[in-house]
Design a protein around this motif. Structure first.
Motif, PDB file in Angstrom:
ATOM      1  N   GLU A  21       4.584  31.227  14.816  1.00 39.27           N
ATOM      2  CA  GLU A  21       3.527  30.297  15.186  1.00 39.27           C
ATOM      3  C   GLU A  21       4.131  29.040  15.787  1.00 39.27           C
ATOM      4  OE1 GLU A  21       0.085  30.730  14.948  1.00 39.27           O
ATOM      5  OE2 GLU A  21       0.728  32.783  14.569  1.00 39.27           O
ATOM      6  N   ALA A  22       3.542  28.580  16.870  1.00 44.07           N
ATOM      7  CA  ALA A  22       3.977  27.339  17.486  1.00 44.07           C
ATOM      8  C   ALA A  22       3.388  26.164  16.702  1.00 44.07           C
ATOM      9  CB  ALA A  22       3.517  27.269  18.933  1.00 44.07           C
ATOM     10  N   LYS A  71       2.108  20.519  18.028  1.00 43.30           N
ATOM     11  CA  LYS A  71       2.545  19.690  19.161  1.00 43.30           C
ATOM     12  C   LYS A  71       3.681  20.380  19.901  1.00 43.30           C
ATOM     13  CE  LYS A  71       1.251  15.272  17.218  1.00 43.30           C
ATOM     14  NZ  LYS A  71       1.635  13.900  17.021  1.00 43.30           N
ATOM     15  N   ASP A  97       5.275  22.294  23.620  1.00 45.42           N
ATOM     16  CA  ASP A  97       4.978  23.429  24.479  1.00 45.42           C
ATOM     17  C   ASP A  97       5.075  24.712  23.665  1.00 45.42           C
ATOM     18  OD1 ASP A  97       4.877  25.456  26.360  1.00 45.42           O
ATOM     19  OD2 ASP A  97       6.323  24.536  27.716  1.00 45.42           O
ATOM     20  N   PRO A  98       3.986  25.465  23.513  1.00 44.38           N
ATOM     21  CA  PRO A  98       4.035  26.672  22.685  1.00 44.38           C
ATOM     22  C   PRO A  98       5.008  27.725  23.211  1.00 44.38           C
ATOM     23  CG  PRO A  98       1.934  26.518  23.833  1.00 44.38           C
ATOM     24  CD  PRO A  98       2.664  25.230  24.085  1.00 44.38           C
ATOM     25  N   PHE A 148       8.744  27.751  21.702  1.00 44.49           N
ATOM     26  CA  PHE A 148       9.005  28.100  20.307  1.00 44.49           C
ATOM     27  C   PHE A 148       9.297  29.580  20.146  1.00 44.49           C
ATOM     28  CE2 PHE A 148       6.655  24.167  20.263  1.00 44.49           C
ATOM     29  CZ  PHE A 148       7.444  23.397  19.427  1.00 44.49           C
ATOM     30  N   ARG A 193       9.411  33.358  19.000  1.00 43.91           N
ATOM     31  CA  ARG A 193       8.440  34.359  18.597  1.00 43.91           C
ATOM     32  C   ARG A 193       9.032  35.745  18.758  1.00 43.91           C
ATOM     33  NH1 ARG A 193       7.948  31.586  23.200  1.00 43.91           N
ATOM     34  NH2 ARG A 193       7.257  32.663  25.062  1.00 43.91           N
TER      35      ARG A 193
END
Length: 160
Positions: free
Chosen positions: A83-84, A87, A89-90, A93, A95
């Motif tokens: 999960e990003a 706050k 930029d997703p 992160f 995954r």
């Protein structure tokens, strides 16, 4: 003459394996992707996710849910773990996308206890007759550790 682009996939190394294993170990939720047998369209939903007492990858779902019905029709699925934070930029992160097969497994006491230790609120429904554990057996995985950090992992790479 056209220059071949270098592959964006890095060679899998021990760091990538450790990151993938850590994501799995720390996950309490995942996105589950299944195929609708009637339309062939993908169907994605959020599920509770965890480990069994034997280290297997599990969820607890109702037989009445759309995704359970679709998994019974075709057990090939995917899981997105990681999960990003709220706050930033997703896409920056980490995954992990797992390709897997799913199988309903018995509610054994040790599995039940392991599940409840990480998902205590499921005590409310774990013993309902329509709720069952589903075990995911990884086939392969794609790890995205942020920009420029992509890896392809085997099922063996995910085993501690």
């Amino acid at each position: 003459m056209t220059q071949a682009r270098p592959s964006p996939i890095r060679p899998t190394d021990d760091t990538a394996r450790a990151v993938a294993r850590d994501l799995i170990a720390g996950a309490r939720i995942a996105a589950l992707g299944v195929v609708d047998p009637d339309t062939g369209a993908p169907h994605v939903t959020r599920i509770a996710f965890g480990r069994g007492d034997d280290g297997s990858l599990l969820t607890l779902i109702s037989d009445l849910s759309a995704h359970a019905i679709r998994l019974k029709a075709s057990p090939v699925c995917s899981l997105l773990i990681g999960e990003a934070p709220a706050k930033g930029d997703p896409l920056a992160f980490t995954r992990l996308t797992l390709a897997a097969t799913a199988q309903v497994v018995p509610k054994e006491a040790a599995t039940r206890a392991a599940w409840l230790s990480h998902h205590p609120k499921s005590q409310l429904y774990i013993d309902f007759a329509d709720f069952n554990f589903v075990r995911f057996t990884p086939l392969s995985a794609d790890l995205n550790g942020g920009f420029g950090k992509a890896y392809t992992l085997s099922a063996d790479d995910l085993t501690p």
